[in-house]
Each structure stands twice: as structure tokens, then as C-alpha cells.
Scaffold this active site. Structure first.
Site, PDB file in Angstrom:
ATOM      1  N   PHE A  65      50.925  53.637  45.243  1.00  0.00           N
ATOM      2  CA  PHE A  65      49.734  54.280  45.793  1.00  0.00           C
ATOM      3  C   PHE A  65      49.792  55.805  45.764  1.00  0.00           C
ATOM      4  O   PHE A  65      48.820  56.468  46.113  1.00  0.00           O
ATOM      5  CB  PHE A  65      49.431  53.793  47.225  1.00  0.00           C
ATOM      6  N   ASP A  87      50.933  47.750  39.944  1.00  0.00           N
ATOM      7  CA  ASP A  87      51.647  48.504  38.924  1.00  0.00           C
ATOM      8  C   ASP A  87      51.235  49.966  38.997  1.00  0.00           C
ATOM      9  O   ASP A  87      50.267  50.310  39.669  1.00  0.00           O
ATOM     10  CB  ASP A  87      51.444  47.915  37.520  1.00  0.00           C
ATOM     11  N   TYR A 106      49.846  53.812  38.321  1.00  0.00           N
ATOM     12  CA  TYR A 106      48.661  54.386  37.690  1.00  0.00           C
ATOM     13  C   TYR A 106      48.955  54.618  36.216  1.00  0.00           C
ATOM     14  O   TYR A 106      50.061  54.995  35.861  1.00  0.00           O
ATOM     15  CB  TYR A 106      48.299  55.709  38.345  1.00  0.00           C
ATOM     16  N   HIS A 164      42.781  44.290  50.013  1.00  0.00           N
ATOM     17  CA  HIS A 164      43.236  45.493  49.320  1.00  0.00           C
ATOM     18  C   HIS A 164      42.324  46.677  49.646  1.00  0.00           C
ATOM     19  O   HIS A 164      41.115  46.494  49.851  1.00  0.00           O
ATOM     20  CB  HIS A 164      43.234  45.229  47.800  1.00  0.00           C
TER      21      HIS A 164
END
Length: 240
Positions: free
Chosen positions: A81, A68, A70, A191
Site C-alpha cells: 500500500f 502485489d 504497484y 478492500h
């Protein structure tokens, strides 16, 4: 009729289908109600579907799947990102840049975390949840966005390709299970978060592998380099 700004190019048919579905209207109604109640929601309405606006369906070459947006001020701008120009680069994106520096010849770690230049080359920077309340990570995870992005992945799977999927972490990998198009390639790793990057993200070489596959298929590879100092036309960035 949706009040959101929706893409008008090759994603248009897909969005026409989705916005007629009850789940899509429920997402819209819920976000509108939250904003009316004084909640701060990121990103702003005009940037919710920015990833799709910048990367037309028929031009998608690479898919990067985040979670989701920031949830801090001025960070999210509709690309996974990525963060707005002038915002401090978040930890996961910093690790992405570190891997790029090792993987891609000529890549220099930029000061900016704005990844718009990637999106314009065919990198779909997709979060599985497209909105979030300020300061509350995953606060919109039950809103219905997961249904939407599942449909996005199914639509991408129909494309003639080639498309390379960069799926980092178990959440992204679970979303990629619908991809079975033989012209597409799926690359998986942990990740890039500081909690896991040293367990296999660093050294994964996904960026060079994606380009090699695109070139094998006769496609122009992605120029992953960002902001070459003084003459960068665009700056880029995003996160989970």
C-alpha cells in the site's frame, strides 16, 4: 546462494529455510531471467524484502496484507500500500488515509504515501506477491510468491504475540485463515479500493481497534500519524 539482499536480524532463520527450497530458487531464477530479457520488474531487487528488513519478526505488532506491488514507475518500494516519496497517492491508500482521519484523533491526511514510519514501529506491510512486471498487474502471481507468503503467515502465527492482522478484501482474508494463535487478533473488512470501500471499509475503525488490543496486551500502540507538516522524520505509504 541467493543474490538478493535478505534480512539479517530475527527473520534470518526463516529466510535461511526458504532460500534452500526449490520454489524460492525458481522465483529468483525467473525474475533474473525476465530482467535479463529486458523486462522492467518492480520493485528493484534491493527492495523486494524491504518490509522484512524494516520490521523484524520479533517486533511485528500489526500485519497489513496487500496483493502485489504497484506496477507504475517509481511507485513500489517493498511495502504494501506504500509508494515512494513524491509519488501521487494511489486511490486505495487515499481511502486508508480517509478512514484514519475519521478513526484516529490527530491524524491529518499527508501528501506523501510513504508508510515507512509504520513499518519501523512494527507494522508489517506485506504483499502476498512481492514483484510485478511494469504495467502488468498480477503478472507474477504464478511465480511462487504465494507459497512464500503462506510460509510467512505460518511463521507469524507461531509468534507469542500479540499481533493484529488487518485483512481487507477476500484475497487477504483467505491468506489469514491459517491464523489461529489465541494471542493474535484478526480484523476483517472489504478492500479499501474505490470499488468497495463504501461497503464497509469506511467506518471499520481497524486502526483504533488494533491499538486498543495492543494496549490491552501491554504493548505500545502504533502512532498512525504521518508527516506532521514540517518536522516529519519519515514519510510513508503502499498499496495492493
Amino acid at each position: 546462494m541467493s543474490h538478493w539482499q535478505l534480512p539479517e536480524h530475527s527473520w534470518q532463520g526463516f529466510f535461511e529455510q526458504q532460500k534452500s527450497q526449490p520454489y524460492f530458487r525458481e522465483i529468483e531464477d525467473s525474475i533474473r531471467a525476465q530482467r535479463h530479457a529486458g523486462e522492467v520488474i518492480y520493485p528493484e531487487d534491493g527492495q523486494l524484502f524491504r518490509a522484512f528488513t524494516l520490521t523484524p519478526l520479533d517486533q511485528v505488532k500489526v500485519v497489513v496484507l496487500g496483493q502485489d506491488p504497484y506496477h507504475g514507475p517509481n511507485q513500489a518500494h517493498g511495502l504494501a500500500f506504500s509508494v515512494n516519496e513524491g509519488v501521487k497517492v494511489p486511490p486505495s491508500l487515499r481511502n486508508i488515509f480517509k478512514e484514519l482521519e475519521q478513526d484516529i484523533e490527530g491524524f491529518n491526511i499527508p501528501q506523501s504515501g510513504d508508510l515507512t514510519a509504520w513499518a519501523k514501529q512494527g507494522v508489517l506491510l506485506l504483499n502476498t506477491v512481492l514483484s510485478v512486471q511494469q504495467g502488468k498487474a498480477h503478472s507474477h502471481s504464478k511465480l511462487g510468491w504465494e507459497t512464500f507468503t503462506q510460509q510467512v503467515m505460518l511463521e507469524l502465527n507461531k509468534q507469542p504475540g500479540p499481533i493484529v492482522y488487518l485483512l481487507w478484501g477476500s484475497h487477504a482474508q483467505s491468506k489469514g485463515q491459517v491464523i489461529d494463535n489465541p494471542k493474535h487478533r484478526v480484523l476483517t473488512a472489504v478492500h479499501p479500493s474505490p470499488l468497495s470501500a463504501y461497503r464497509g471499509f469506511f467506518g471499520c475503525q481497524h486502526f483504533s481497534m488494533a491499538n486498543a488490543y495492543l494496549q490491552e496486551q501491554g504493548e505500545i500502540p502504533i502512532d498512525w500519524r504521518l508527516a506532521p507538516q514540517c518536522h516529519a522524520p519519515d514519510h510513508q505509504g503502499s498499496l495492493f
